[in-house]
Design an enzyme around this catalytic site. Structure first.
Site, short mmCIF file in Angstrom:
data_model
loop_
_atom_site.label_atom_id
_atom_site.label_comp_id
_atom_site.label_asym_id
_atom_site.label_seq_id
_atom_site.Cartn_x
_atom_site.Cartn_y
_atom_site.Cartn_z
N GLY A 30 15.13 -9.30 4.40
CA GLY A 30 14.37 -8.31 5.15
C GLY A 30 13.29 -7.71 4.28
N GLN A 56 7.10 -1.67 1.53
CA GLN A 56 7.42 -2.46 0.33
C GLN A 56 6.23 -3.31 -0.12
OE1 GLN A 56 11.38 -3.98 2.03
NE2 GLN A 56 11.75 -3.87 -0.16
N CYS A 71 18.05 -4.74 -2.80
CA CYS A 71 16.72 -4.50 -2.24
C CYS A 71 15.68 -5.13 -3.16
CB CYS A 71 16.48 -3.00 -2.15
SG CYS A 71 14.87 -2.55 -1.51
N HIS A 124 18.94 -0.90 6.81
CA HIS A 124 18.29 -0.86 5.49
C HIS A 124 16.77 -0.84 5.63
CE1 HIS A 124 18.04 -2.31 1.13
NE2 HIS A 124 16.81 -2.48 1.59
N GLU A 125 16.24 -1.76 6.45
CA GLU A 125 14.78 -1.86 6.59
C GLU A 125 14.20 -0.64 7.30
OE1 GLU A 125 13.45 -3.90 4.72
OE2 GLU A 125 15.22 -5.10 4.38
N HIS A 167 13.58 2.23 5.06
CA HIS A 167 12.34 2.14 4.28
C HIS A 167 11.18 2.83 5.00
CE1 HIS A 167 13.13 -0.33 0.77
NE2 HIS A 167 13.74 -1.26 1.47
ZN ZN Z 1 14.96 -2.73 0.72
#
Ligand code: ZN
Length: 158
Positions: free
Chosen positions: A46, A51, A88, A130-131, A134
């Protein structure tokens, strides 16, 4: 194909809140393509737009069931609980145990502008959570109840 630089922990862009996408145009298509290329090249499951330094609410996920491109994703419902190891691409060299819901129902817009609602389970649910974190400037290590170095994790798995 184009790869973008993955921002690492300490880069303040990872701690900012992303803005919703208002228009899905060519720039967004290119970003989606580049994010998928970058995720696959880095062996990730992912990647979220912050990011790669873009503060837009976009994530790409592929936990082995195909590529999901999610624009403006929102978790509608969640149920159950799972505890497991997470890593990550922006926090290299470490992993951590994080409790996540077992199932999440997520609503997003796809690249055609269609609204999609899906249910994600297990690893897919973990990746969605998780994504999406972000997009709000949250890293998994903020939520981990135990952290491991790569060496510690390798020892455990042996
Ligand atoms: Zn991550």
């Amino acid at each position: 194909m184009a790869y973008r630089e993955i921002r690492k922990d300490g880069d303040e862009v990872l701690r900012k809140k992303s803005r919703p996408v208002e228009v899905i145009d060519k720039k967004i298509f290119t970003l989606l393509d580049d994010m998928a290329d970058t995720m696959y090249k880095a062996d990730g499951v992912g990647l979220a737009a912050p990011q790669v330094g873009i503060l837009k609410r976009i994530v790409v996920i592929d936990v082995g069931n195909g590529l999901f491109e999610m624009i403006n994703p929102v978790i509608l419902e969640q149920s159950g609980e799972q505890d497991g190891i997470e890593g990550c691409l922006s926090v290299p060299g470490t992993s951590g145990e994080v409790v996540r819901p077992m199932i999440v129902k997520v609503k997003y817009t796809d690249r055609k502008g269609e609204t999609v609602v899906i249910e994600a389970e297990e690893l897919f649910a973990r990746a969605v959570c998780h994504e999406l974190d972000h997009l709000d400037g949250i890293l998994y290590k903020d939520k981990a109840h135990k952290m491991y170095t790569r060496e510690e994790l390798e020892k455990m798995q042996r």
